[in-house]
Design a protein around this motif. Structure first.
Motif, PDB file in Angstrom:
ATOM      1  N   SER A  74       0.836  -1.205   0.000  1.00  0.00           N
ATOM      2  CA  SER A  74       0.000   0.000   0.000  1.00  0.00           C
ATOM      3  C   SER A  74       0.865   1.247   0.000  1.00  0.00           C
ATOM      4  CB  SER A  74      -0.917   0.003   1.217  1.00  0.00           C
ATOM      5  OG  SER A  74      -0.150   0.011   2.407  1.00  0.00           O
ATOM      6  N   ARG A  75       0.392   2.284  -0.677  1.00  0.00           N
ATOM      7  CA  ARG A  75       1.076   3.567  -0.670  1.00  0.00           C
ATOM      8  C   ARG A  75       0.667   4.339   0.588  1.00  0.00           C
ATOM      9  NH1 ARG A  75      -0.358   3.077  -6.272  1.00  0.00           N
ATOM     10  NH2 ARG A  75       1.501   3.062  -7.581  1.00  0.00           N
ATOM     11  N   PRO A  76       1.554   5.230   1.090  1.00  0.00           N
ATOM     12  CA  PRO A  76       1.190   6.017   2.262  1.00  0.00           C
ATOM     13  C   PRO A  76       0.013   6.940   1.992  1.00  0.00           C
ATOM     14  CG  PRO A  76       3.264   6.770   1.304  1.00  0.00           C
ATOM     15  CD  PRO A  76       2.923   5.477   0.645  1.00  0.00           C
ATOM     16  N   TYR A  77      -0.133   7.376   0.737  1.00  0.00           N
ATOM     17  CA  TYR A  77      -1.280   8.194   0.354  1.00  0.00           C
ATOM     18  C   TYR A  77      -1.925   7.509  -0.842  1.00  0.00           C
ATOM     19  CZ  TYR A  77       0.878  11.668   3.346  1.00  0.00           C
ATOM     20  OH  TYR A  77       1.424  12.308   4.415  1.00  0.00           O
ATOM     21  N   LYS A  78      -3.163   7.088  -0.650  1.00  0.00           N
ATOM     22  CA  LYS A  78      -3.815   6.268  -1.672  1.00  0.00           C
ATOM     23  C   LYS A  78      -4.577   7.147  -2.649  1.00  0.00           C
ATOM     24  CE  LYS A  78      -6.292   1.873  -1.935  1.00  0.00           C
ATOM     25  NZ  LYS A  78      -7.051   0.865  -1.160  1.00  0.00           N
ATOM     26  N   ARG A  88      -8.400  11.139  -7.638  1.00  0.00           N
ATOM     27  CA  ARG A  88      -8.219  11.887  -6.399  1.00  0.00           C
ATOM     28  C   ARG A  88      -6.753  11.861  -5.963  1.00  0.00           C
ATOM     29  NH1 ARG A  88     -13.384  11.631  -8.318  1.00  0.00           N
ATOM     30  NH2 ARG A  88     -14.796  12.752  -6.897  1.00  0.00           N
ATOM     31  N   TYR A  89      -6.339  12.974  -5.353  1.00  0.00           N
ATOM     32  CA  TYR A  89      -4.995  13.053  -4.765  1.00  0.00           C
ATOM     33  C   TYR A  89      -5.149  13.480  -3.316  1.00  0.00           C
ATOM     34  CZ  TYR A  89      -0.027  14.020  -4.247  1.00  0.00           C
ATOM     35  OH  TYR A  89       1.278  13.993  -3.829  1.00  0.00           O
ATOM     36  N   LYS A  90      -4.597  12.682  -2.415  1.00  0.00           N
ATOM     37  CA  LYS A  90      -4.803  12.900  -0.988  1.00  0.00           C
ATOM     38  C   LYS A  90      -4.029  14.112  -0.472  1.00  0.00           C
ATOM     39  CE  LYS A  90      -7.587   9.507   0.138  1.00  0.00           C
ATOM     40  NZ  LYS A  90      -8.942   9.784   0.684  1.00  0.00           N
ATOM     41  N   TRP A  91      -4.624  14.752   0.533  1.00  0.00           N
ATOM     42  CA  TRP A  91      -3.930  15.802   1.273  1.00  0.00           C
ATOM     43  C   TRP A  91      -2.628  15.263   1.862  1.00  0.00           C
ATOM     44  CZ3 TRP A  91      -8.024  18.034   5.249  1.00  0.00           C
ATOM     45  CH2 TRP A  91      -8.951  18.845   4.567  1.00  0.00           C
ATOM     46  N   ARG A  92      -1.772  16.216   2.238  1.00  0.00           N
ATOM     47  CA  ARG A  92      -0.646  15.865   3.111  1.00  0.00           C
ATOM     48  C   ARG A  92      -1.184  15.867   4.542  1.00  0.00           C
ATOM     49  NH1 ARG A  92       4.957  16.632   3.883  1.00  0.00           N
ATOM     50  NH2 ARG A  92       5.404  15.772   5.950  1.00  0.00           N
ATOM     51  N   GLN A 142      -8.945  15.223   0.262  1.00  0.00           N
ATOM     52  CA  GLN A 142      -8.371  15.010  -1.060  1.00  0.00           C
ATOM     53  C   GLN A 142      -8.810  16.074  -2.052  1.00  0.00           C
ATOM     54  OE1 GLN A 142      -9.922  11.091  -1.666  1.00  0.00           O
ATOM     55  NE2 GLN A 142     -11.919  11.773  -2.387  1.00  0.00           N
ATOM     56  N   PHE A 143      -8.017  16.161  -3.128  1.00  0.00           N
ATOM     57  CA  PHE A 143      -8.329  17.022  -4.252  1.00  0.00           C
ATOM     58  C   PHE A 143      -8.741  16.158  -5.438  1.00  0.00           C
ATOM     59  CE2 PHE A 143      -5.542  19.636  -1.685  1.00  0.00           C
ATOM     60  CZ  PHE A 143      -6.074  20.910  -1.801  1.00  0.00           C
TER      61      PHE A 143
END
Length: 302
Positions: A74-78, A88-92, A142-143
């Motif tokens: 799994s990626r740290p931000y999915k 979608r791109y997750k927030w930091r 997310q964006f």
């Protein structure tokens, strides 16, 4: 810095990437990104430690990054596709006011183009550009991202007309998933055809073992084969099959057919032979169950 500086920088960065990546076809290593210079000075396009690159000279983010993870990890931000076909791109983190999230929000509000560096190997990235942030979903942290080809066509919504949603999904796959899938498969196979070991990248495709139109046809390297265009076409047409033990078979009616050298040496000669190239990593070798599913369909055409 002025808006003109921002515009010139982004334009120069994407023009440079187009040259270095064969118009976005090929991936690029992180050390190669250090070669980019802007107006006589070296300029970093990607942050080595953070997922979001916001240069001090700019008022908004310049690039985003998704780290590479082997299949199954799994990626740290999915980052995923929503029901509307948009990515979608997750927030930091969870803080909406984190400096990196504010940098993304500023890029969205100014409608600025971004570069998305998507990890396809260790320190290797497939650049997707230009992409735009068109909405922010606070509850999901997310964006919403669209490729330039879809900009202005849709906005984030759970109620997109079905035909438009299908088109958006197809375009999102073509603009993001397919380049990432190709780059990952080519890296795993050393840019060689699995069947004949041809090395010319321009003559190679990343073929799905199980078609991406099917539920099981996910765009991961274990569902992929690097194939030259002849062997890719033969595989899709059920002229060529690959057994789960990685042995190549040619359809029986082709074996008795008499034709030119391509049939004789390019296809018939490979019958009964093992794949010439397979990934070294066990986690990247073709999935036996997917191969079996495809091989059974090959047998029905034999």
């Amino acid at each position: 810095m002025s808006d003109d500086f921002d515009f010139r920088l982004r334009e120069a960065a994407m023009d440079w990437l187009a040259v270095r990546t064969n118009d976005g076809t090929d991936p690029i290593r992180s050390d190669e990104l250090a070669d980019f210079h802007f107006e006589g000075a070296r300029f970093r396009l990607m942050d080595a430690q953070r997922g979001i690159r916001k240069p001090k000279e700019l008022s908004a983010a310049l690039s985003i990054r998704t780290v590479y993870s082997p299949d199954g990890a799994s990626r740290p931000y999915k980052d995923e596709m929503g029901d509307d076909g948009l990515i979608r791109y997750k927030w930091r983190g969870d803080d909406p006011y984190h400096s990196e999230n504010r940098a993304l929000r500023s890029a969205m509000e100014q409608e600025l183009p971004l570069i998305w560096f998507f990890g396809v190997g260790v320190a290797t990235y497939q650049p997707i550009y230009p992409v735009y942030l068109v909405a922010e979903e606070h509850d999901e942290h997310q964006f919403v991202i669209v490729h330039d080809a879809l900009r202005g066509l849709v906005t984030a919504s759970a109620h997109v007309e079905e035909r438009l949603r299908e088109y958006v999904m197809a375009e999102s796959k073509r603009r993001l998933h397919q380049p990432v899938f190709r780059a990952t498969v080519m890296r795993a196979y050393g840019t060689q055809c699995a069947v004949c070991a041809l090395r010319h990248g321009q003559l190679l495709d990343a073929a799905h073992i199980v078609a991406d139109s099917e539920e099981a046809g996910i765009p991961v390297v274990r569902n992929g084969l690097a194939l030259c265009k002849i062997h890719h076409a033969a595989y899709d047409a059920r002229i060529l099959g690959i057994r789960p033990d990685l042995t190549v078979e040619i359809r029986s009616d082709l074996l008795i057919e008499v034709d030119g050298p391509m049939l004789e040496y390019g296809l018939k000669e490979r019958h009964g032979q093992r794949l010439m190239v397979v990934p070294k990593a066990r986690s990247e070798k073709p999935d036996p169950e997917m191969l079996l599913q495809s091989y059974e369909r090959f047998l029905t055409a034999s």
